[in-house]
Design a protein around this motif. Structure first.
Motif, PDB file in Angstrom:
ATOM      1  N   PRO A  78      -3.756   2.191  -0.681  1.00 50.86           N
ATOM      2  CA  PRO A  78      -2.979   3.396  -1.009  1.00 50.86           C
ATOM      3  C   PRO A  78      -3.721   4.693  -0.725  1.00 50.86           C
ATOM      4  O   PRO A  78      -3.127   5.664  -0.259  1.00 50.86           O
ATOM      5  CB  PRO A  78      -2.707   3.223  -2.515  1.00 50.86           C
ATOM      6  CG  PRO A  78      -2.655   1.740  -2.710  1.00 50.86           C
ATOM      7  CD  PRO A  78      -3.707   1.192  -1.781  1.00 50.86           C
ATOM      8  N   TRP A  79      -5.035   4.732  -0.986  1.00 51.19           N
ATOM      9  CA  TRP A  79      -5.773   5.982  -0.786  1.00 51.19           C
ATOM     10  C   TRP A  79      -5.877   6.374   0.683  1.00 51.19           C
ATOM     11  O   TRP A  79      -6.035   7.561   0.997  1.00 51.19           O
ATOM     12  CB  TRP A  79      -7.166   5.906  -1.420  1.00 51.19           C
ATOM     13  CG  TRP A  79      -8.093   4.875  -0.858  1.00 51.19           C
ATOM     14  CD1 TRP A  79      -8.261   3.606  -1.292  1.00 51.19           C
ATOM     15  CD2 TRP A  79      -9.007   5.050   0.234  1.00 51.19           C
ATOM     16  NE1 TRP A  79      -9.216   2.952  -0.541  1.00 51.19           N
ATOM     17  CE2 TRP A  79      -9.703   3.821   0.393  1.00 51.19           C
ATOM     18  CE3 TRP A  79      -9.321   6.107   1.081  1.00 51.19           C
ATOM     19  CZ2 TRP A  79     -10.676   3.625   1.379  1.00 51.19           C
ATOM     20  CZ3 TRP A  79     -10.291   5.922   2.054  1.00 51.19           C
ATOM     21  CH2 TRP A  79     -10.959   4.698   2.186  1.00 51.19           C
ATOM     22  N   HIS A  80      -5.742   5.381   1.587  1.00 52.17           N
ATOM     23  CA  HIS A  80      -5.708   5.723   3.009  1.00 52.17           C
ATOM     24  C   HIS A  80      -4.475   6.577   3.337  1.00 52.17           C
ATOM     25  O   HIS A  80      -4.501   7.374   4.283  1.00 52.17           O
ATOM     26  CB  HIS A  80      -5.660   4.458   3.865  1.00 52.17           C
ATOM     27  CG  HIS A  80      -6.952   3.695   3.898  1.00 52.17           C
ATOM     28  ND1 HIS A  80      -7.024   2.341   3.695  1.00 52.17           N
ATOM     29  CD2 HIS A  80      -8.218   4.108   4.115  1.00 52.17           C
ATOM     30  CE1 HIS A  80      -8.288   1.945   3.785  1.00 52.17           C
ATOM     31  NE2 HIS A  80      -9.022   3.005   4.046  1.00 52.17           N
ATOM     32  N   LEU A  81      -3.421   6.388   2.584  1.00 53.40           N
ATOM     33  CA  LEU A  81      -2.166   7.091   2.831  1.00 53.40           C
ATOM     34  C   LEU A  81      -2.046   8.347   1.980  1.00 53.40           C
ATOM     35  O   LEU A  81      -1.373   9.312   2.380  1.00 53.40           O
ATOM     36  CB  LEU A  81      -0.986   6.157   2.542  1.00 53.40           C
ATOM     37  CG  LEU A  81      -1.012   4.827   3.313  1.00 53.40           C
ATOM     38  CD1 LEU A  81       0.097   3.905   2.825  1.00 53.40           C
ATOM     39  CD2 LEU A  81      -0.896   5.064   4.807  1.00 53.40           C
ATOM     40  N   GLN A  82      -2.687   8.366   0.826  1.00 57.51           N
ATOM     41  CA  GLN A  82      -2.604   9.532  -0.056  1.00 57.51           C
ATOM     42  C   GLN A  82      -3.275  10.755   0.573  1.00 57.51           C
ATOM     43  O   GLN A  82      -2.756  11.877   0.471  1.00 57.51           O
ATOM     44  CB  GLN A  82      -3.248   9.196  -1.403  1.00 57.51           C
ATOM     45  CG  GLN A  82      -2.430   8.202  -2.212  1.00 57.51           C
ATOM     46  CD  GLN A  82      -3.223   7.561  -3.342  1.00 57.51           C
ATOM     47  OE1 GLN A  82      -4.451   7.676  -3.408  1.00 57.51           O
ATOM     48  NE2 GLN A  82      -2.528   6.866  -4.242  1.00 57.51           N
ATOM     49  N   GLY A  83      -4.427  10.532   1.224  1.00 56.52           N
ATOM     50  CA  GLY A  83      -5.136  11.650   1.849  1.00 56.52           C
ATOM     51  C   GLY A  83      -4.313  12.374   2.897  1.00 56.52           C
ATOM     52  O   GLY A  83      -4.153  13.606   2.834  1.00 56.52           O
ATOM     53  N   PRO A  84      -3.767  11.670   3.887  1.00 60.12           N
ATOM     54  CA  PRO A  84      -2.947  12.340   4.902  1.00 60.12           C
ATOM     55  C   PRO A  84      -1.703  13.015   4.322  1.00 60.12           C
ATOM     56  O   PRO A  84      -1.291  14.072   4.827  1.00 60.12           O
ATOM     57  CB  PRO A  84      -2.556  11.183   5.839  1.00 60.12           C
ATOM     58  CG  PRO A  84      -3.682  10.212   5.700  1.00 60.12           C
ATOM     59  CD  PRO A  84      -4.072  10.275   4.263  1.00 60.12           C
ATOM     60  N   CYS A  85      -1.113  12.422   3.274  1.00 62.00           N
ATOM     61  CA  CYS A  85       0.046  13.072   2.653  1.00 62.00           C
ATOM     62  C   CYS A  85      -0.337  14.431   2.089  1.00 62.00           C
ATOM     63  O   CYS A  85       0.394  15.417   2.247  1.00 62.00           O
ATOM     64  CB  CYS A  85       0.610  12.190   1.536  1.00 62.00           C
ATOM     65  SG  CYS A  85       1.653  10.835   2.116  1.00 62.00           S
ATOM     66  N   ARG A  86      -1.496  14.500   1.434  1.00 60.96           N
ATOM     67  CA  ARG A  86      -1.966  15.785   0.898  1.00 60.96           C
ATOM     68  C   ARG A  86      -2.259  16.771   2.023  1.00 60.96           C
ATOM     69  O   ARG A  86      -2.007  17.980   1.895  1.00 60.96           O
ATOM     70  CB  ARG A  86      -3.209  15.563   0.037  1.00 60.96           C
ATOM     71  CG  ARG A  86      -2.922  14.897  -1.305  1.00 60.96           C
ATOM     72  CD  ARG A  86      -4.123  14.985  -2.230  1.00 60.96           C
ATOM     73  NE  ARG A  86      -5.245  14.203  -1.731  1.00 60.96           N
ATOM     74  CZ  ARG A  86      -5.460  12.932  -2.031  1.00 60.96           C
ATOM     75  NH1 ARG A  86      -4.601  12.291  -2.816  1.00 60.96           N
ATOM     76  NH2 ARG A  86      -6.505  12.290  -1.555  1.00 60.96           N
ATOM     77  N   MET A  87      -2.809  16.270   3.137  1.00 57.78           N
ATOM     78  CA  MET A  87      -3.110  17.148   4.263  1.00 57.78           C
ATOM     79  C   MET A  87      -1.836  17.765   4.832  1.00 57.78           C
ATOM     80  O   MET A  87      -1.813  18.939   5.220  1.00 57.78           O
ATOM     81  CB  MET A  87      -3.855  16.360   5.342  1.00 57.78           C
ATOM     82  CG  MET A  87      -5.256  15.924   4.923  1.00 57.78           C
ATOM     83  SD  MET A  87      -6.033  14.792   6.104  1.00 57.78           S
ATOM     84  CE  MET A  87      -6.394  15.925   7.466  1.00 57.78           C
ATOM     85  N   ALA A 109       0.835  -1.207   0.000  1.00 64.19           N
ATOM     86  CA  ALA A 109       0.000   0.000   0.000  1.00 64.19           C
ATOM     87  C   ALA A 109       0.870   1.257   0.000  1.00 64.19           C
ATOM     88  O   ALA A 109       0.573   2.228  -0.712  1.00 64.19           O
ATOM     89  CB  ALA A 109      -0.929  -0.010   1.211  1.00 64.19           C
ATOM     90  N   ALA A 110       1.947   1.255   0.782  1.00 62.80           N
ATOM     91  CA  ALA A 110       2.824   2.432   0.867  1.00 62.80           C
ATOM     92  C   ALA A 110       3.536   2.679  -0.455  1.00 62.80           C
ATOM     93  O   ALA A 110       3.583   3.818  -0.951  1.00 62.80           O
ATOM     94  CB  ALA A 110       3.838   2.242   1.994  1.00 62.80           C
ATOM     95  N   LEU A 160      -7.842  11.036   9.489  1.00 63.47           N
ATOM     96  CA  LEU A 160      -8.540  10.388   8.388  1.00 63.47           C
ATOM     97  C   LEU A 160      -9.373   9.261   8.967  1.00 63.47           C
ATOM     98  O   LEU A 160      -8.847   8.394   9.667  1.00 63.47           O
ATOM     99  CB  LEU A 160      -7.567   9.831   7.342  1.00 63.47           C
ATOM    100  CG  LEU A 160      -8.271   9.173   6.146  1.00 63.47           C
ATOM    101  CD1 LEU A 160      -7.698   9.657   4.827  1.00 63.47           C
ATOM    102  CD2 LEU A 160      -8.174   7.641   6.211  1.00 63.47           C
ATOM    103  N   GLU A 161     -10.669   9.301   8.698  1.00 69.85           N
ATOM    104  CA  GLU A 161     -11.552   8.261   9.215  1.00 69.85           C
ATOM    105  C   GLU A 161     -11.545   7.050   8.287  1.00 69.85           C
ATOM    106  O   GLU A 161     -11.782   7.172   7.085  1.00 69.85           O
ATOM    107  CB  GLU A 161     -12.976   8.785   9.372  1.00 69.85           C
ATOM    108  CG  GLU A 161     -13.918   7.754   9.966  1.00 69.85           C
ATOM    109  CD  GLU A 161     -15.325   8.266  10.183  1.00 69.85           C
ATOM    110  OE1 GLU A 161     -16.227   7.429  10.425  1.00 69.85           O
ATOM    111  OE2 GLU A 161     -15.528   9.503  10.116  1.00 69.85           O
ATOM    112  N   MET A 162     -11.248   5.894   8.842  1.00 71.63           N
ATOM    113  CA  MET A 162     -11.251   4.648   8.088  1.00 71.63           C
ATOM    114  C   MET A 162     -12.521   3.861   8.404  1.00 71.63           C
ATOM    115  O   MET A 162     -12.960   3.826   9.550  1.00 71.63           O
ATOM    116  CB  MET A 162     -10.016   3.801   8.451  1.00 71.63           C
ATOM    117  CG  MET A 162      -8.696   4.436   8.058  1.00 71.63           C
ATOM    118  SD  MET A 162      -7.256   3.487   8.634  1.00 71.63           S
ATOM    119  CE  MET A 162      -7.527   1.911   7.787  1.00 71.63           C
TER     120      MET A 162
END
Length: 408
Positions: free
Chosen positions: A119-128, A46-47, A205-207
């Protein structure tokens, strides 16, 4: 330090997975097989596939974890003994990593025991962190649980902490509460060096509950395995999925044993369950072929019974599959391969989906994405067939989800 929201933050963003060898709950938990793959592989994939990180690291004190981490695309930081003890904290391990890597400005500490990360779980926080000025972002999940005060002495009366019993809400009328689920903690270098995972401008980020999986004890393992099979991330796949599945014959379709009768005739055993698995692939429109390094009458009869093409005396399996790939107009991501010995390694590394029986050679196990719990000739092929079809279903669902998102 607060960032200017008008322009993205510059700097090296590293993903870091802490994975020491010691584990009191489950021995070598971080690389124990979960749904046919080392536990750590689920978060590593995922990373890496998120495409957000300048580097992906595993911090470990164990040789086998290091080897597997490298095979799955990570760099390795060898952790010191002082930060590998049972009493060592995560922040101590992160501090050690940062001391050795002054180039790193932001860290995504990803929990190895959260195998349903996408991957999208990690993409959001990176953008934040980069674009929205957050200093720290962590994962939460929503729970609809009523909390009561803990009773510590006999006769003491408990009290509700987040509800009024006289107006007990229905689940659908209550938003619930957000809890850290421990899947990841993103933070700036400055914050981490202060000993904090959360601080400054804090976000989350809420999962969904289906992705919020944590493995701590043996009891969690079978539940996590079922969850990851249904909701886990199986990697980047083509929309058309797997089109060709190739099996090495010796040690995969057989148990690698050749039996000689008193009259000099040889025979080998094949597993009926494996045959059913292959027939299932064929019935779903998947092309199946077999490669054998040996000339064997038994292999020939078995392949004809299955109505599957067989190439015997094959010393260069990679070249043969490459020819098939070219003739069928496929990419390697559309090919699945199952092997068990060193001549199979290059094919395993190229294939979009790769698998081995449980009794394959150690170097082959490392090169494979899926490791069956069963041995060659004992159901490993059936196991792999089911895994391939699962990957195909995941690819189809991902395409449907992407199309759905596009039309919204």
């Amino acid at each position: 330090m607060m960032a200017d929201d008008s322009k993205p933050r510059e700097g090296h963003f590293a993903a870091l997975i802490l994975a020491r060898g010691g584990s009191k709950g489950i021995k070598l938990k971080n690389i124990k097989l979960l749904a046919g793959q080392p536990l750590i592989s689920w978060v590593l994939r995922a990373a890496v596939d998120s495409g957000e990180f300048d580097s992906v690291w595993v911090s470990t004190d164990h040789d086998e974890i290091e080897r597997i981490a490298i095979e799955w695309g990570a760099k390795v930081h060898r952790r010191a003994a002082e930060t590998s003890r049972d009493q060592s904290t995560s922040i101590e391990a992160v501090h050690e990593f940062l001391r050795f890597h002054p180039e790193v400005n932001f860290i995504a500490q990803i929990q190895c025991t959260s195998p349903c990360l996408h991957p999208w779980h990690l993409q959001g926080p990176c953008r934040m962190i980069r674009h929205e000025g957050y200093d720290s972002v962590f994962a939460v999940s929503r729970r609809h649980l009523f909390r009561w005060k803990e009773v510590t002495t006999r006769g003491e009366v408990t009290d509700p902490e987040n509800l009024n019993p006289a107006k007990r809400p229905r689940r659908q009328d209550w938003n619930g509460e957000l809890y850290e689920n421990g899947s990841f903690y993103f933070a700036t270098r400055e914050l981490l060096m202060q000993g904090l995972f959360q601080g400054g401008k804090v976000g989350y980020l809420e999962m969904g509950a289906e992705y919020s999986v944590d493995i701590d004890t043996d009891i969690d393992w079978p539940i996590a395995e079922q969850r990851v099979i249904k909701f886990g991330y199986f990697g980047k796949t083509k929309p058309q999925g797997v089109q060709l599945v190739v099996f090495a014959a010796d040690g995969v379709l057989t148990d690698n044993m050749v039996h000689i009768t008193a009259s000099g005739e040889e025979f080998r055993s094949y597993n009926l369950s494996d045959s059913i698995g292959i027939q299932s692939l064929l019935s779903n429109g998947v092309t199946v072929r077999i490669l054998s390094t040996e000339e064997s009458v038994n292999h020939d009869k078995y392949a004809k019974q299955l109505k599957v093409p067989l190439v015997m005396g094959c010393r260069d399996k990679l070249s043969v599959i490459e020819q098939w790939r070219s003739e069928m107009g496929l990419e390697w991501t559309q090919i699945a391969f199952m092997g068990c010995d060193t001549p199979d390694i290059e094919c395993l590394k190229r294939a979009g989906v790769s698998g081995t029986p449980a009794d394959a050679q150690p170097s082959v196990l490392t090169a494979s994405h899926f490791i069956s719990k069963l041995n060659g000739g004992r159901g490993a092929v059936r196991d792999f067939c089911e895994y391939v079809q699962l990957v195909m279903e995941k690819a189809k669902s991902a395409v449907e989800q992407e199309e759905s998102n596009t039309t919204k």
